[in-house]
Design a protein around this motif. Structure first.
Motif, mmCIF file in Angstrom:
data_model
loop_
_atom_site.group_PDB
_atom_site.id
_atom_site.type_symbol
_atom_site.label_atom_id
_atom_site.label_comp_id
_atom_site.label_asym_id
_atom_site.label_seq_id
_atom_site.Cartn_x
_atom_site.Cartn_y
_atom_site.Cartn_z
ATOM 1 N N VAL A 225 0.837 -1.202 0.000
ATOM 2 C CA VAL A 225 0.000 0.000 0.000
ATOM 3 C C VAL A 225 0.871 1.251 0.000
ATOM 4 O O VAL A 225 0.559 2.245 -0.660
ATOM 5 C CB VAL A 225 -0.944 -0.015 1.218
ATOM 6 N N LEU A 226 1.975 1.214 0.730
ATOM 7 C CA LEU A 226 2.869 2.369 0.841
ATOM 8 C C LEU A 226 3.649 2.605 -0.451
ATOM 9 O O LEU A 226 3.825 3.750 -0.879
ATOM 10 C CB LEU A 226 3.840 2.148 2.001
ATOM 11 N N CYS A 227 4.117 1.534 -1.062
ATOM 12 C CA CYS A 227 5.015 1.647 -2.215
ATOM 13 C C CYS A 227 4.301 1.505 -3.557
ATOM 14 O O CYS A 227 4.919 1.730 -4.607
ATOM 15 C CB CYS A 227 6.126 0.607 -2.108
ATOM 16 N N GLY A 228 3.032 1.087 -3.534
ATOM 17 C CA GLY A 228 2.270 1.024 -4.758
ATOM 18 C C GLY A 228 2.690 -0.065 -5.720
ATOM 19 O O GLY A 228 2.526 0.085 -6.938
ATOM 20 N N LEU A 249 16.224 -3.268 2.960
ATOM 21 C CA LEU A 249 17.457 -2.640 2.466
ATOM 22 C C LEU A 249 17.358 -1.122 2.573
ATOM 23 O O LEU A 249 18.314 -0.456 2.996
ATOM 24 C CB LEU A 249 17.709 -3.052 1.012
ATOM 25 N N HIS A 250 16.224 -0.580 2.194
ATOM 26 C CA HIS A 250 16.061 0.878 2.261
ATOM 27 C C HIS A 250 15.948 1.357 3.707
ATOM 28 O O HIS A 250 16.363 2.484 4.015
ATOM 29 C CB HIS A 250 14.831 1.301 1.454
ATOM 30 N N GLN A 251 15.393 0.533 4.577
ATOM 31 C CA GLN A 251 15.358 0.900 5.989
ATOM 32 C C GLN A 251 16.773 1.046 6.530
ATOM 33 O O GLN A 251 17.088 2.019 7.230
ATOM 34 C CB GLN A 251 14.599 -0.154 6.797
ATOM 35 N N GLN A 258 12.494 6.787 -1.078
ATOM 36 C CA GLN A 258 12.776 6.618 -2.501
ATOM 37 C C GLN A 258 11.827 5.629 -3.174
ATOM 38 O O GLN A 258 11.692 5.646 -4.403
ATOM 39 C CB GLN A 258 14.228 6.179 -2.702
ATOM 40 N N ILE A 259 11.218 4.743 -2.414
ATOM 41 C CA ILE A 259 10.344 3.735 -3.029
ATOM 42 C C ILE A 259 8.872 3.935 -2.658
ATOM 43 O O ILE A 259 8.029 3.089 -2.947
ATOM 44 C CB ILE A 259 10.795 2.303 -2.661
#
Length: 466
Positions: A225-228, A249-251, A258-259
């Motif tokens: 839902v957050l990243c679509g 990884l992004h955390q 960014q995502i």
């Protein structure tokens, strides 16, 4: 199936279902699931003056060669036994003419996975959808009855349906299991099943199913839902394939933004994103003991929604003096008292709230740092009735030693006006600036401002319903 004899009231003749779907015509086809094809249909009303019921019909694929019969029975028994606003509604079933068919209430907006990338679905709407789905799953884990719980085993965005009001409904209970609750750890040893991209890695590795396995899957849905984007993208052969791996990884790099869907980032309040992402990451914890209960997930999503729906009135007074303060009501709290310290200026403010259990809690005192040495400070208290709401504030701003200070303050409710408090005649009129703020959109949800020895600035937080 003898197990279905006591559910005869849910049986629908197969010929009626054929008629409702125009003999399962291509024009009525909605999609394909693991159980079989799904069609839209219209069942007639028993009252000729009333419109019929629009339904979604799930037809077991006969090519499965007997497979799916267990799921068929499980789905019927689960949905006949457990009812909740956030679970899909079973209207009936048929097992006539060697056909096995399930009939549900048709949900106008389809499944959540079809809307993940939509730029029309606002962040507030997405939060409400996630909250509704979480409440449905919390019911399965904790609310179905004493001594047992339901483990869904296939939580994913395509199994979250959306009604005309975008309210979430959990569906597809064919893989569900019932487990006991009266033991330290509720678990079942099963053959791991579900959908890749959503499966709890521990469940996949050990075959040990717990309610935390559902929590992990729900965490993946939150990030969808957050990243679509879906939980798994086959065409990617790098870290982008599995969303759960990508977000971790992004955390680690602090680059989650960014995502996230760009247009959502523009809408999000910082505290809303923080509350949402924090609980979503907890769901994906590799240690299942560190994963939250669905009850906690519900509470944190409620906070995320509250933060998103809060807006602010103009800040009256100085934007540079003193220190910033913030007082916000929680969802279960009601403002019952404001304590005001004042003489020629407003020295301090303190707020008392009542929670849903009837307990009173007082905030810290904002301002009044020198009041211990100032015996001229008067203390006034405003007591609010249970059905009384603040609908505006008013007052004046004056200057002392080059600083802007709140000199008088009134609170306006749906019943009366309290105040003004403060020495309204001390500063000459030409030295004062009057202010007033009322609102049509939203309801009072707290105060913010700046304070030190005095209250130097003040504004209100509102909770909107958009």
């Amino acid at each position: 199936m003898s197990n279905l004899q006591e559910l005869d009231h849910l049986r629908i003749p197969f010929d009626d279902i054929k008629s409702a779907t125009n003999n399962f015509s291509h024009q009525n086809f909605l999609g394909q699931g693991g159980f079989g094809r799904v069609y839209k249909g219209q069942l007639p009303s028993t009252d000729s003056s009333e419109p019929g019921t629009t339904v979604a019909v799930k037809r077991l694929d006969v090519k499965l060669g007997g497979q799916g019969e267990h799921e068929f029975l499980t789905e019927i028994l689960m949905l006949a036994s457990y009812k909740h606003d956030n679970l899909v509604s079973l209207i009936g079933f048929s097992e006539d003419s060697n056909e096995k068919v399930l009939v549900y209430r048709y949900e106008v907006n389809g499944s959540l996975d079809k809307h993940l990338a939509s730029t029309d679905l606002t962040w507030a709407q997405r939060l409400r959808i996630c909250l509704g789905a979480a409440q449905g799953l919390e019911y399965l884990h904790e609310g179905v009855g004493a001594g047992h719980r339901v483990l869904h085993r296939d939580i994913k965005s395509s199994n979250v349906l959306l009604d005309a009001n975008w309210e979430a409904k959990i569906s597809d209970f064919g893989l569900s299991k019932i487990g006991p609750t009266r033991q330290l750890l509720t678990f079942l040893v099963t053959n791991a099943c579900g959908t890749f991209g959503y499966l709890d890695p521990l469940y996949l590795a050990t075959g040990v199913l717990t309610k935390e396995s559902d929590v992990y899957s729900f965490g993946v849905v939150l990030f969808e839902v957050l990243c679509g984007r879906p939980a798994m993208i086959v065409k990617h052969e790098d870290e982008r394939r599995f969303l759960a791996h990508l977000v971790k990884l992004h955390q680690e790099k602090g680059t989650l933004h960014q995502i996230i869907i760009p247009n959502l980032l523009e809408q999000m309040k910082p505290y809303s994103l923080e509350a949402f992402s924090n609980i979503a990451f907890q769901c994906l914890n590799e240690d299942r003991k560190q994963r939250p209960t669905m009850g906690l997930v519900v509470k944190e999503l409620e906070k995320a929604l509250e933060h998103q729906l809060r807006t602010r009135t103009r800040l009256w007074g100085s934007v540079i003096g003193g220190w910033p303060f913030l007082f916000q009501l929680e969802s279960n709290q009601k403002l019952r008292k404001i304590t005001i310290g004042h003489d020629r200026w407003i020295h301090s403010l303190m707020f008392t709230v009542e929670d849903s259990d009837g307990l009173l809690h007082s905030s810290e005192q904002y301002g009044g740092l020198n009041d211990a040495n100032n015996k001229g400070v008067e203390i006034s208290k405003i007591f609010f009735e249970a059905d009384e709401e603040i609908i505006g504030i008013a007052g004046t701003v004056g200057r002392r030693y080059g600083l802007e200070l709140i000199t008088t303050l009134s609170s306006v409710t749906n019943k009366r006006t309290y105040g003004p408090f403060g020495e309204k005649d001390y500063i000459r009129p030409r030295k004062k600036a009057q202010f007033s703020s009322s609102w049509d959109l939203g309801s009072f949800h707290g105060f913010y401002g700046r304070c030190g020895w005095y209250v130097e600035a003040l504004g209100c937080y509102l909770k909107t319903n958009i």
